[in-house]
Design a protein around this motif. Structure first.
Motif, mmCIF file in Angstrom:
data_model
loop_
_atom_site.group_PDB
_atom_site.id
_atom_site.type_symbol
_atom_site.label_atom_id
_atom_site.label_comp_id
_atom_site.label_asym_id
_atom_site.label_seq_id
_atom_site.Cartn_x
_atom_site.Cartn_y
_atom_site.Cartn_z
ATOM 1 N N LEU A 12 56.604 37.670 -127.386
ATOM 2 C CA LEU A 12 56.223 38.992 -126.888
ATOM 3 C C LEU A 12 57.439 39.789 -126.442
ATOM 4 O O LEU A 12 57.609 40.955 -126.811
ATOM 5 N N PHE A 13 58.307 39.157 -125.659
ATOM 6 C CA PHE A 13 59.486 39.861 -125.137
ATOM 7 C C PHE A 13 60.549 40.060 -126.206
ATOM 8 O O PHE A 13 61.468 40.855 -126.004
ATOM 9 N N ASN A 14 60.427 39.352 -127.311
ATOM 10 C CA ASN A 14 61.369 39.555 -128.419
ATOM 11 C C ASN A 14 61.204 40.941 -129.045
ATOM 12 O O ASN A 14 62.083 41.406 -129.780
ATOM 13 N N MET A 15 60.079 41.612 -128.751
ATOM 14 C CA MET A 15 59.870 42.967 -129.240
ATOM 15 C C MET A 15 60.807 43.961 -128.560
ATOM 16 O O MET A 15 61.033 45.052 -129.076
ATOM 17 N N ILE A 16 61.344 43.585 -127.380
ATOM 18 C CA ILE A 16 62.310 44.437 -126.689
ATOM 19 C C ILE A 16 63.693 44.046 -127.188
ATOM 20 O O ILE A 16 64.156 42.932 -126.924
ATOM 21 N N PRO A 17 64.391 44.896 -127.919
ATOM 22 C CA PRO A 17 65.681 44.517 -128.519
ATOM 23 C C PRO A 17 66.701 44.078 -127.472
ATOM 24 O O PRO A 17 66.783 44.657 -126.388
ATOM 25 N N TYR A 18 67.468 43.039 -127.816
ATOM 26 C CA TYR A 18 68.580 42.522 -127.019
ATOM 27 C C TYR A 18 68.120 41.981 -125.660
ATOM 28 O O TYR A 18 68.207 40.787 -125.394
#
Length: 380
Positions: free
Chosen positions: A269-275
């Motif tokens: 899920l948090f991988n959708m926020i880049p970097y």
């Protein structure tokens, strides 16, 4: 005659300015009533806004299926390509939701329930580990000791009742999405997808009638660019998050990491926020693994997750996303921080495509100014 026309425009401007000031004063003077009216208004139109958003997300898949059905030799399918494409997309969505609720979410919820029920034990383990540290340790400072003392005095169980937490979650979801609103939103999205060509043609004609040709062309250009950026980013990041979540969950399960489905879902899920998202999720997963599995398992977990994230960043993500948004990591970091500070989690997700659109606008503005200055110098 020109003087009379000028005076008329001036008085008209003053009239509308005074009217605007009166409206602003009345709004501020009746703030609670105005906010009540606005809340009611947005409550009424919210299903339509949700339907528009759903149609926007499903526009590209629906168009791809329509192109596929149009090329078929069966006349009935080719003739009803658009309706069949919408039906196909919704069948896929319903199947995915059924799999999500029947297979994935129960496992994640079980992990969440077990994690929250064991938090008092984990807190006790952390406190015992802290007490066993040498007296000259840097972690034995007075500030840390005061915080540990305050933590010991908190009745954690009253805040971590799983039934209460799930009850709040269900009530929150129910307040946001009622059955009637969901039904209306789906109907709206279906109508928009079926009649999308007519709707787009109408708005293009409206923009062409209202604005001058040059302004209309710019609006059309930036609308198409923005739409492409938003759709590609959101859709591709969502697919990429699912792939990463599944890979991490499988890897953690093989390694015997406790709460592997929960941590894999969280990292995906948090991988959708880049970097930033990948770093935050990995750090939190490492802390939970350290508490539940020890230092050795945490190190191996970090190694495996970092390897999977590198595979994703260099192989999987570029293939899914396609063309890069061509913005620097520093600008991405600023966008995510700013979006998260003012608009929460949703702001963090949407900050990157928004900043990419702003960058396009600024680049074109700079090019326009540079070209204008160059022409001015040539004329001199």
């Amino acid at each position: 005659m020109n003087e009379i026309k000028h005076n008329w425009k001036r008085w008209l401007y003053c009239f509308f300015l005074g009217l605007a000031l009166i409206c602003i004063y009345k709004i501020l003077d009746n703030y609670e009533n105005v906010m009540g009216v606005l809340n009611t208004f947005f409550g009424v139109i919210s299903p339509f806004l949700i339907g528009i958003f759903i149609a926007y997300l499903l526009y590209m898949p629906s168009r791809k299926f329509e192109e596929l059905y149009t090329k078929t030799k069966i006349k009935f399918i080719a003739k009803k390509a658009r309706i069949l494409s919408v039906i196909t997309v919704y069948i896929i969505i319903i199947a995915a939701i059924c799999i999500l609720f029947s297979v994935i979410l129960p496992i994640v919820f079980d992990s969440v329930a077990d994690f929250f029920s064991n938090i008092p034990n984990y807190v006790e383990q952390v406190i015992n580990a802290y007490n066993n540290l040498p007296q000259d340790s840097i972690f034995k400072s007075q500030i840390v000791q005061d915080e540990i003392h305050n933590l010991q005095n908190i009745d954690i169980k009253q805040y971590l009742d799983v039934e209460v937490i799930l009850g709040y979650l269900v009530n929150a979801i129910g307040a946001i999405f009622s059955i009637v609103d969901i039904f209306i939103a789906i109907i709206v999205s279906v109508y928009i997808l079926v009649d999308r060509r007519k709707i787009l043609t109408f708005f293009k004609r409206l923009a062409g009638a209202v604005f001058k040709e040059r302004i209309y062309k710019n609006i059309d250009k930036y609308f198409n660019n923005s739409n492409e950026i938003f759709f590609k980013f959101i859709a591709s990041q969502f697919v990429d998050a699912i792939v990463v979540g599944i890979l991490v969950s499988i890897a953690m399960t093989i390694m015997g990491v406790k709460y592997a489905p929960l941590l894999g879902f969280f990292i995906g899920l948090f991988n959708m926020i880049p970097y930033v998202g990948a770093i935050i999720a990995t750090v939190i997963a490492a802390i939970i693994t350290l508490i539940t599995g020890g230092l050795s398992q945490t190190i191996w977990m970090l190694i495996v997750v970092i390897i999977l994230q590198q595979i994703d960043a260099n192989i999987i993500n570029p293939r899914i996303v396609g063309k890069s948004l061509k913005i620097s990591p520093l600008l991405v970091l600023f966008a995510v921080t700013f979006g998260g500070a003012y608009f929460g989690i949703l702001g963090m997700f949407l900050a990157v495509p928004v900043i990419a659109v702003i960058k396009i606008l600024l680049d074109d503005f700079i090019k326009y100014k540079e070209t204008k200055k160059k022409l001015s110098k040539e004329m001199i």
